[in-house]
Design an enzyme around this catalytic site. Sequence first.
Site, PDB file in Angstrom:
ATOM      1  N   ASN A 182       0.830  -1.204   0.000  1.00  0.00           N
ATOM      2  CA  ASN A 182       0.000   0.000   0.000  1.00  0.00           C
ATOM      3  C   ASN A 182       0.863   1.251   0.000  1.00  0.00           C
ATOM      4  OD1 ASN A 182       0.605  -0.875   2.684  1.00  0.00           O
ATOM      5  ND2 ASN A 182      -0.986   0.432   3.532  1.00  0.00           N
ATOM      6  N   GLU A 184      -3.035  -4.632  -2.917  1.00  0.00           N
ATOM      7  CA  GLU A 184      -3.548  -5.535  -3.951  1.00  0.00           C
ATOM      8  C   GLU A 184      -3.621  -4.841  -5.301  1.00  0.00           C
ATOM      9  OE1 GLU A 184      -4.718  -4.852  -0.991  1.00  0.00           O
ATOM     10  OE2 GLU A 184      -5.846  -6.507  -0.113  1.00  0.00           O
TER      11      GLU A 184
HETATM   12  N1  THU Z   1      -5.190  -1.510   2.675  1.00  0.00           N
HETATM   13  C1  THU Z   1      -4.658  -2.342   1.734  1.00  0.00           C
HETATM   14  O1  THU Z   1      -3.546  -2.128   1.244  1.00  0.00           O
HETATM   15  N2  THU Z   1      -5.395  -3.407   1.339  1.00  0.00           N
HETATM   16  C2  THU Z   1      -6.642  -3.692   1.793  1.00  0.00           C
HETATM   17  O2  THU Z   1      -7.282  -4.604   1.287  1.00  0.00           O
HETATM   18  C3  THU Z   1      -7.211  -2.931   2.907  1.00  0.00           C
HETATM   19  C4  THU Z   1      -6.482  -1.707   3.290  1.00  0.00           C
HETATM   20  C5  THU Z   1      -4.419  -0.345   3.088  1.00  0.00           C
HETATM   21  C6  THU Z   1      -5.003   0.955   2.637  1.00  0.00           C
HETATM   22  C7  THU Z   1      -4.425   1.903   3.648  1.00  0.00           C
HETATM   23  O3  THU Z   1      -3.131   2.302   3.214  1.00  0.00           O
HETATM   24  C8  THU Z   1      -4.270   1.059   4.907  1.00  0.00           C
HETATM   25  O4  THU Z   1      -4.345  -0.287   4.494  1.00  0.00           O
HETATM   26  C9  THU Z   1      -5.326   1.319   5.966  1.00  0.00           C
HETATM   27  O5  THU Z   1      -6.592   1.208   5.437  1.00  0.00           O
END
Ligand code: THU
Length: 157
Positions: free
Chosen positions: A61, A74
């Site tokens: 992320n 993802e």
């Molecule tokens: N996040 C992801 O990378 N994947 C997910 O499926 C859920 C949430 C990240 C987004 C954000 O940077 C952090 O987790 C908190 O929501």
Amino acid sequence: MKNIDIVVPVISARYDELTPVQQKLVDDARSATARSYAPYSHFNVGAAILLSDGSIVTGANQENAAFPSGTCAERTACYYAGANHPDARFEKIAIAARGTDGEEVEQPIPPCGACRQALLEYEKLAGHDVEVLLAGRDAIYILPSVSSLLPLSFSSF
Ligand code: THU
């Protein structure tokens, strides 16, 4: 009128019960959490996708001061795969996360709705089920496909 029951088949496994290919993908997703840029949530997510050309692409992320501009692990991984391996099909994806304490989450983190929709597109392109591995410290969930995570999905117009 009739009821339609939608069943989501989930296998809960230990790491040592996974195949070597599944273990490698989980390892890569866990490693990818270290490349997360999450100064706002401090929630580090990693994803690893096995492609039909044998390569594994990873993503983490990437957050932004303008919050909606950030991207989940993802989608970072699947759009990288689409942009750099356009002829390869998705085979499997693993997702892992570390919480604000820096430790791996105890229970698996399922992908958000937007990521399910994005991944579904690549499952359709693959023409077959794409196995999903959701890694947590205490359990690893194995789902047979992205579509099983997103029943009644929107996929054509
Ligand atoms: N996040 C992801 O990378 N994947 C997910 O499926 C859920 C949430 C990240 C987004 C954000 O940077 C952090 O987790 C908190 O929501």
